[in-house]
Design a protein around this motif. Structure first.
Motif, short mmCIF file in Angstrom:
data_model
loop_
_atom_site.label_atom_id
_atom_site.label_comp_id
_atom_site.label_asym_id
_atom_site.label_seq_id
_atom_site.Cartn_x
_atom_site.Cartn_y
_atom_site.Cartn_z
N GLU A 85 54.74 37.29 43.11
CA GLU A 85 53.22 35.69 42.68
C GLU A 85 52.15 37.71 43.39
O GLU A 85 50.77 37.63 42.86
N TRP A 86 52.53 38.94 44.37
CA TRP A 86 52.15 40.03 44.58
C TRP A 86 51.68 40.80 43.39
O TRP A 86 50.43 41.02 42.50
N ALA A 87 52.18 40.52 42.49
CA ALA A 87 52.45 41.18 40.83
C ALA A 87 51.28 40.37 40.21
O ALA A 87 50.52 41.05 39.05
N GLN A 88 51.65 39.32 40.02
CA GLN A 88 50.53 38.17 39.25
C GLN A 88 49.25 38.48 40.11
O GLN A 88 48.39 38.86 38.70
N LYS A 89 48.96 38.38 40.55
CA LYS A 89 47.36 38.30 41.65
C LYS A 89 46.97 39.85 41.20
O LYS A 89 45.63 39.98 40.56
N ILE A 90 47.86 41.51 41.43
CA ILE A 90 47.16 41.71 40.63
C ILE A 90 46.80 42.81 39.30
O ILE A 90 45.71 42.65 38.61
N VAL A 91 48.03 41.34 38.20
CA VAL A 91 47.48 41.82 37.06
C VAL A 91 45.78 40.83 36.83
O VAL A 91 45.35 41.61 35.79
N ASP A 92 46.01 39.82 37.56
CA ASP A 92 45.22 39.30 37.46
C ASP A 92 43.93 39.83 37.70
O ASP A 92 42.46 39.81 37.09
N GLU A 93 43.90 40.52 38.67
CA GLU A 93 42.51 41.30 39.42
C GLU A 93 42.06 42.56 38.15
O GLU A 93 40.79 42.25 37.88
N ILE A 94 43.38 42.87 37.48
CA ILE A 94 42.55 44.34 36.46
C ILE A 94 42.60 43.93 35.23
O ILE A 94 41.44 44.08 35.12
N THR A 95 42.77 42.50 35.37
CA THR A 95 42.10 42.03 34.70
C THR A 95 40.94 41.04 34.22
O THR A 95 39.65 41.15 33.21
N ALA A 96 40.28 40.60 34.72
CA ALA A 96 38.88 40.91 35.65
C ALA A 96 38.34 41.15 35.98
O ALA A 96 37.30 41.20 35.07
N GLN A 97 38.91 42.40 36.36
CA GLN A 97 37.61 43.25 36.12
C GLN A 97 37.33 44.11 34.56
O GLN A 97 36.00 44.15 34.81
N ARG A 98 38.10 43.84 34.04
CA ARG A 98 37.85 44.29 32.20
C ARG A 98 37.36 43.12 32.15
O ARG A 98 35.97 43.65 30.47
N LEU A 99 37.08 42.20 32.55
CA LEU A 99 36.45 41.12 31.85
C LEU A 99 34.89 40.82 31.58
O LEU A 99 33.67 41.50 32.03
#
Length: 109
Positions: free
Chosen positions: A95-109
């Motif tokens: 779950e934590w890894a997914q949140k990190i990935v989601d935050e990284i991808t959300a910042q790039r968009l």
């Protein structure tokens, strides 16, 4: 008269000799008392040092035991905390890894 003077001189000589003997006896008694006092003082000091050292050894042993108990308790608490962290990581790492990935991808968009 000469006989009386001679008797008085002899008596004074005996008194003087007795006084010298008394002074010598007092000096010897003083020396003996000094030796006795030093011996008793040394014995007292030795007993006091032995007693103090024994008490210090007892206190050192008690403090060492208390410190070891505290260290053991801290080890147990630390082990429990680490196990709780590891358990939390095992349960939540995906779950934590997914949140990190989601935050990284959300910042790039």
């Amino acid at each position: 008269m000469e006989k009386i003077v001679n008797e008085m001189i002899e008596e004074i000589s005996r008194i003087n000799s007795a006084a010298a003997d008394y002074v010598e006896s007092a000096e010897n008694a003083k020396i003996k008392l000094g030796r006795d006092y030093r011996a008793k003082k040394e014995e007292f000091d030795e007993k006091l040092n032995d007693s103090a050292q024994a008490r210090l050894d007892e206190l050192k042993e008690k403090l060492t035991r208390e410190n070891n108990d505290r260290i053991d308790a801290l080890h147990r608490e630390t082990d429990e905390y680490i196990m709780a962290l590891e358990s939390s990581f095992e349960q939540n790492h995906s779950e934590w890894a997914q949140k990190i990935v989601d935050e990284i991808t959300a910042q790039r968009l």
